[in-house]
Design a protein around this motif. Structure first.
Motif, PDB file in Angstrom:
ATOM      1  N   ARG A  22     -33.928 -23.790  -2.754  1.00 53.24           N
ATOM      2  CA  ARG A  22     -32.840 -24.714  -3.106  1.00 53.24           C
ATOM      3  C   ARG A  22     -32.919 -25.218  -4.545  1.00 53.24           C
ATOM      4  NH1 ARG A  22     -32.754 -29.185   1.524  1.00 53.24           N
ATOM      5  NH2 ARG A  22     -34.927 -29.305   0.855  1.00 53.24           N
ATOM      6  N   LYS A  23     -33.686 -24.528  -5.386  1.00 55.66           N
ATOM      7  CA  LYS A  23     -33.727 -24.876  -6.804  1.00 55.66           C
ATOM      8  C   LYS A  23     -32.885 -23.901  -7.620  1.00 55.66           C
ATOM      9  CE  LYS A  23     -38.276 -27.112  -6.795  1.00 55.66           C
ATOM     10  NZ  LYS A  23     -39.647 -27.118  -7.370  1.00 55.66           N
ATOM     11  N   ARG A  24     -33.028 -22.617  -7.302  1.00 54.14           N
ATOM     12  CA  ARG A  24     -32.241 -21.589  -7.964  1.00 54.14           C
ATOM     13  C   ARG A  24     -31.354 -20.935  -6.916  1.00 54.14           C
ATOM     14  NH1 ARG A  24     -36.478 -18.494 -12.077  1.00 54.14           N
ATOM     15  NH2 ARG A  24     -37.008 -20.355 -13.350  1.00 54.14           N
ATOM     16  N   TRP A  25     -30.091 -20.762  -7.285  1.00 55.10           N
ATOM     17  CA  TRP A  25     -29.106 -20.236  -6.342  1.00 55.10           C
ATOM     18  C   TRP A  25     -28.524 -18.941  -6.876  1.00 55.10           C
ATOM     19  CZ3 TRP A  25     -27.889 -22.661  -1.682  1.00 55.10           C
ATOM     20  CH2 TRP A  25     -28.469 -23.929  -1.496  1.00 55.10           C
ATOM     21  N   GLN A  26     -28.328 -17.990  -5.991  1.00 56.41           N
ATOM     22  CA  GLN A  26     -27.695 -16.720  -6.350  1.00 56.41           C
ATOM     23  C   GLN A  26     -26.258 -16.709  -5.846  1.00 56.41           C
ATOM     24  OE1 GLN A  26     -29.707 -13.233  -4.911  1.00 56.41           O
ATOM     25  NE2 GLN A  26     -28.217 -11.803  -5.788  1.00 56.41           N
ATOM     26  N   LEU A  27     -25.340 -16.371  -6.741  1.00 57.09           N
ATOM     27  CA  LEU A  27     -23.916 -16.325  -6.409  1.00 57.09           C
ATOM     28  C   LEU A  27     -23.553 -14.964  -5.845  1.00 57.09           C
ATOM     29  CD1 LEU A  27     -20.914 -17.276  -6.552  1.00 57.09           C
ATOM     30  CD2 LEU A  27     -20.916 -16.501  -8.928  1.00 57.09           C
ATOM     31  N   HIS A  28     -22.744 -14.967  -4.776  1.00 58.33           N
ATOM     32  CA  HIS A  28     -22.194 -13.755  -4.188  1.00 58.33           C
ATOM     33  C   HIS A  28     -20.672 -13.924  -4.108  1.00 58.33           C
ATOM     34  CE1 HIS A  28     -26.327 -12.867  -2.739  1.00 58.33           C
ATOM     35  NE2 HIS A  28     -26.364 -14.178  -2.551  1.00 58.33           N
ATOM     36  N   GLY A  29     -19.948 -12.908  -4.566  1.00 55.65           N
ATOM     37  CA  GLY A  29     -18.503 -13.004  -4.545  1.00 55.65           C
ATOM     38  C   GLY A  29     -17.927 -13.147  -5.943  1.00 55.65           C
ATOM     39  N   PRO A  30     -16.678 -13.527  -6.045  1.00 57.15           N
ATOM     40  CA  PRO A  30     -15.820 -14.109  -4.997  1.00 57.15           C
ATOM     41  C   PRO A  30     -15.307 -13.071  -3.992  1.00 57.15           C
ATOM     42  CG  PRO A  30     -14.589 -13.854  -7.026  1.00 57.15           C
ATOM     43  CD  PRO A  30     -16.007 -13.487  -7.352  1.00 57.15           C
ATOM     44  N   PHE A  31     -14.989 -13.587  -2.798  1.00 55.57           N
ATOM     45  CA  PHE A  31     -14.425 -12.789  -1.724  1.00 55.57           C
ATOM     46  C   PHE A  31     -13.057 -13.336  -1.340  1.00 55.57           C
ATOM     47  CE2 PHE A  31     -19.098 -12.974  -1.022  1.00 55.57           C
ATOM     48  CZ  PHE A  31     -19.407 -11.648  -1.305  1.00 55.57           C
ATOM     49  N   VAL A  32     -12.263 -12.521  -0.698  1.00 53.08           N
ATOM     50  CA  VAL A  32     -10.901 -12.896  -0.278  1.00 53.08           C
ATOM     51  C   VAL A  32     -10.177 -13.499  -1.482  1.00 53.08           C
ATOM     52  CG1 VAL A  32      -9.577 -13.862   1.636  1.00 53.08           C
ATOM     53  CG2 VAL A  32     -12.038 -13.576   1.905  1.00 53.08           C
ATOM     54  N   THR A  33     -10.250 -12.792  -2.590  1.00 49.74           N
ATOM     55  CA  THR A  33      -9.789 -13.331  -3.863  1.00 49.74           C
ATOM     56  C   THR A  33      -8.280 -13.594  -3.870  1.00 49.74           C
ATOM     57  OG1 THR A  33      -9.621 -11.078  -4.707  1.00 49.74           O
ATOM     58  CG2 THR A  33     -11.631 -12.288  -5.202  1.00 49.74           C
ATOM     59  N   GLY A  34      -7.929 -14.658  -4.552  1.00 53.31           N
ATOM     60  CA  GLY A  34      -6.525 -15.034  -4.685  1.00 53.31           C
ATOM     61  C   GLY A  34      -5.985 -15.858  -3.534  1.00 53.31           C
ATOM     62  N   LYS A  35      -6.762 -15.978  -2.456  1.00 58.71           N
ATOM     63  CA  LYS A  35      -6.309 -16.738  -1.291  1.00 58.71           C
ATOM     64  C   LYS A  35      -6.895 -18.157  -1.335  1.00 58.71           C
ATOM     65  CE  LYS A  35      -4.466 -12.943   0.278  1.00 58.71           C
ATOM     66  NZ  LYS A  35      -2.999 -12.708   0.207  1.00 58.71           N
ATOM     67  N   GLU A  36      -6.158 -19.093  -0.747  1.00 66.77           N
ATOM     68  CA  GLU A  36      -6.654 -20.453  -0.619  1.00 66.77           C
ATOM     69  C   GLU A  36      -7.534 -20.531   0.630  1.00 66.77           C
ATOM     70  OE1 GLU A  36      -3.469 -23.250  -0.686  1.00 66.77           O
ATOM     71  OE2 GLU A  36      -3.005 -22.873  -2.795  1.00 66.77           O
ATOM     72  N   ILE A  37      -8.812 -20.788   0.416  1.00 67.40           N
ATOM     73  CA  ILE A  37      -9.763 -20.876   1.524  1.00 67.40           C
ATOM     74  C   ILE A  37     -10.000 -22.358   1.809  1.00 67.40           C
ATOM     75  CG2 ILE A  37     -11.992 -20.153   2.424  1.00 67.40           C
ATOM     76  CD1 ILE A  37     -10.137 -17.833   1.687  1.00 67.40           C
ATOM     77  N   HIS A  38      -9.222 -22.898   2.731  1.00 68.12           N
ATOM     78  CA  HIS A  38      -9.372 -24.319   3.039  1.00 68.12           C
ATOM     79  C   HIS A  38     -10.664 -24.614   3.773  1.00 68.12           C
ATOM     80  CE1 HIS A  38      -5.674 -26.224   1.647  1.00 68.12           C
ATOM     81  NE2 HIS A  38      -5.097 -25.060   1.883  1.00 68.12           N
ATOM     82  N   HIS A  39     -11.199 -23.607   4.478  1.00 67.19           N
ATOM     83  CA  HIS A  39     -12.454 -23.824   5.179  1.00 67.19           C
ATOM     84  C   HIS A  39     -13.084 -22.476   5.493  1.00 67.19           C
ATOM     85  CE1 HIS A  39     -14.873 -25.468   8.799  1.00 67.19           C
ATOM     86  NE2 HIS A  39     -15.431 -25.916   7.693  1.00 67.19           N
TER      87      HIS A  39
END
Length: 358
Positions: A22-39
């Motif tokens: 929880r000190k260094r984080w790896q980013l994955h994505g973006p996924f489902v690009t262009g869509k509004e992901i409310h949850h």
């Protein structure tokens, strides 16, 4: 060592972050690009990520990934109202996995306000019409964000018992698996109505049930923060000690049922943090006393907001606390809110934050 997974739903797609310490984080994505992901949520029963995919032109769908975003599938039959109902789906707000005793069941809250249920792990969905056709339905009115069912609290020990939060209608409870629904708003205010404490008509903004004690409920309302110690039969206001009674997000400690977090905003007309200070407030005793948590957070000339799904906690020890802003930042605490770091910046507006252990 287990990894912590953070899921960030944004205005332009879904982002995943993983970390072992929880000190260094790896980013994955973006996924489902262009869509509004409310949850978006990770279902620990099957390892599947579910997300709400909302598009103003192409509509709303439930999508999922079984491999942490490498590939995605769309529900064969996403939530939709029956022909002739007079209702048209506006957007999907929330996804909630069911009990461990019902491993294929998952729920979705939508606008206009309705609850949908899937019993085949999200492939097909059916409307829970007993709620949609509640006797009070003709008197339901929307809040500023529309008439939406945005909160779902499932009792992890009792699949028959659950609660939903609807803006601007209030909390409803079922104890028979959705066959019948009852209002659960006694003691909560609706300061914008002629009758200040009605049976329904309150604008609940976020509703949560602690994992550690399912008899407790907490809610951030348009008009205050509340605690129920009797499964929603009545509510006690716990706003005293906060700089405002208005806000959206809530968080609850994974093991301490009465340790809760909130992030107040000025009010409906100015949805930014009070006094230009970005502060998370924590209570260790169910809202009887609040303390501002500021170490590492900007305290001058801050004009940001946090959405209703924008705060989460993890299950590590000490517990992590996270929130995302409408300006595209995610803040993280590894020590239960005592200090904060920036986990990510320069993102689209963050709509939701959730966590899981991998």
């Amino acid at each position: 060592m287990k990894k912590t997974l953070l899921l960030a739903g944004t205005k332009k797609g879904l982002l995943l972050f993983t970390s072992t310490g929880r000190k260094r984080w790896q980013l994955h994505g973006p996924f489902v690009t262009g869509k509004e992901i409310h949850h978006a949520v990770y279902d620990e029963r099957n390892g599947r990520i579910f997300a709400t995919s909302n598009d103003a032109w192409f509509g709303s769908q439930i999508v999922w990934s079984d491999n942490l975003g490498k590939t995605w599938k769309t529900a064969k039959k996403s939530p939709a109202f029956a022909a002739g109902s007079g209702l048209k789906l506006d957007r999907i707000w929330h996804i909630e996995p069911g009990c461990a005793s019902e491993p294929k069941t998952i729920f979705a809250g939508v606008a206009p306000a309705a609850l949908f249920r899937s019993d085949d792990t999200g492939v097909t969905w059916k409307e829970v019409t007993t709620l949609s056709q509640h006797p009070t339905r003709s008197r339901w009115h929307p809040g500023a964000g529309g008439l939406c069912l945005h909160s779902i609290a499932v009792d992890p020990a009792d699949a028959q018992r659950m609660f939903v939060g609807i803006s601007a209608v209030g909390v409803f409870r079922t104890t028979d698996g959705g066959k019948t629904w009852h209002t659960a708003n006694r003691g909560t205010r609706a300061g914008f109505l002629p009758v200040k404490k009605p049976e329904f008509g309150q604008c609940v903004h976020k509703l949560l049930m602690p994992r550690a004690d399912s008899s407790l409920l907490f809610q951030q309302n348009h008009c205050g923060v509340y605690r129920s110690e009797n499964s929603g039969e009545s509510w006690t206001e716990i706003t005293r000690g906060l700089p405002s009674d208005f806000g959206f997000p809530l968080g609850i400690h994974p093991r301490e049922a009465r340790t809760i977090y909130t992030l107040p905003l000025v009010g409906a007309e100015f949805r930014c943090v009070p006094e230009g200070k970005l502060r998370v407030f924590r209570s260790r005793n169910g809202g009887r006393k609040w303390n501002a948590l500021t170490r590492g957070l900007p305290q001058e000339k801050v004009f940001v907001s946090v959405m209703r799904e924008g705060m989460a906690t993890d299950r590590r020890d000490p517990a992590g606390v996270y929130f995302g802003t409408n300006t595209g930042k995610i803040f993280a605490s590894r020590d239960e809110g005592d200090s904060w770091d920036t986990l990510a910046d320069n993102l689209p507006p963050v709509y939701s934050v959730e966590t899981a252990e991998l």
